[in-house]
Design a protein around this motif. Structure first.
Motif, PDB file in Angstrom:
ATOM      1  N   ARG A 187       0.829  -1.212   0.000  1.00 59.89           N
ATOM      2  CA  ARG A 187       0.000   0.000   0.000  1.00 59.89           C
ATOM      3  C   ARG A 187       0.863   1.261   0.000  1.00 59.89           C
ATOM      4  N   TYR A 190       2.249   1.838  -3.485  1.00 59.51           N
ATOM      5  CA  TYR A 190       1.248   2.385  -4.402  1.00 59.51           C
ATOM      6  C   TYR A 190       0.945   3.841  -4.070  1.00 59.51           C
ATOM      7  N   ALA A 197      -4.112   2.810  -2.604  1.00 64.70           N
ATOM      8  CA  ALA A 197      -4.996   1.639  -2.611  1.00 64.70           C
ATOM      9  C   ALA A 197      -5.332   1.286  -1.168  1.00 64.70           C
ATOM     10  N   ILE A 202      -9.558  -1.931  -4.166  1.00 64.96           N
ATOM     11  CA  ILE A 202      -8.695  -1.056  -4.957  1.00 64.96           C
ATOM     12  C   ILE A 202      -7.370  -1.738  -5.260  1.00 64.96           C
ATOM     13  N   LEU A 203      -6.855  -2.500  -4.305  1.00 69.97           N
ATOM     14  CA  LEU A 203      -5.613  -3.240  -4.552  1.00 69.97           C
ATOM     15  C   LEU A 203      -5.802  -4.249  -5.689  1.00 69.97           C
ATOM     16  N   ARG A 206      -5.657  -2.322  -8.875  1.00 69.61           N
ATOM     17  CA  ARG A 206      -4.275  -1.956  -9.204  1.00 69.61           C
ATOM     18  C   ARG A 206      -3.517  -3.166  -9.770  1.00 69.61           C
TER      19      ARG A 206
END
Length: 218
Positions: A187, A190, A197, A202-203, A206
């Motif tokens: 995280r 990112y 994220a 959201i991860l 990505r």
């Protein structure tokens, strides 16, 4: 790190004065930190009392040769929390150490406060970004996406397929704390790449965008 139990540390440095200075700092810490072993050979972190340490503090220049990247890799393979503590103030070196699996990176110029804080954070599996590392993140123009280590990708993909972090830990032979550390590190990478994220969803997005996983695999 549980309650008031001392945090166990191994110090890997080839300068006796540095070793003595760090040990003195630890004895002054508000939370007890105990040096279980120290020396210049990585074996002291993997045998004897050093096996039980929560954190390994690694000088990146243990000899007249190049950076101690092989030693760092060896420690990471053995699932040790490594704080790189070095004279070398180099963004490229800092990012390379993180790519190899170091918990965090700080320079010896950053001193007692940051080393103690980084050590306690590593023992808890809580991300810690000292100034030198923050500067390295800010100047990282090497790629448009964060450079995740192989282990970070393994943990990330296993988490996508699992119902809980406990299941990830059991599948990969890690502790839940270590799983959380890897995910927090992903995280952070990112976020520093300008693509935060904050949630699992959201991860996943990505990872799909970066080609780490396909929708068919989820």
């Amino acid at each position: 790190m549980r309650g008031d139990r001392p945090v166990g540390v191994v110090l890997l440095d080839d300068h006796p004065v540095v070793l003595a200075g760090i040990e003195h700092w630890y004895t002054s810490s508000a939370h007890p930190i105990e040096v279980l072993a120290k020396g210049r050979d990585v074996s002291v972190a993997l045998t004897g009392p050093g096996r039980d340490a929560d954190v390994v503090v690694l000088d990146l220049q243990l000899s007249q040769g190049g950076p101690a990247y092989p030693e760092l890799k060896h420690l990471v393979v053995h699932q040790r929390q490594v704080v790189v503590y070095t004279m070398k103030d180099s963004p490229e070196t800092a990012l390379t150490c993180l790519d190899l699996g170091a918990f965090t990176y700080l320079t010896k110029a950053e001193g007692e406060r940051h080393l103690v804080a980084a050590t306690l954070a590593a023992a808890q599996g809580v991300p810690y970004t000292p100034p030198a590392l923050a500067g390295a993140f800010g100047s990282d123009t090497r790629r448009s996406r964060p450079a995740l280590t192989t282990r970070e990708i393994d943990v990330l993909l296993e988490w996508f397929k699992s119902e809980s972090k406990v299941m990830v830990a059991e599948s990969l032979g890690l502790s839940v704390r270590t799983v959380n550390t890897y995910l927090d590190r992903v995280r952070i990478k990112y976020a520093n790449a300008g693509r935060p994220a904050s949630t699992k969803a959201i991860l996943v997005a990505r990872a799909v965008q970066d080609g780490l996983v396909s929708l068919d695999e989820l």
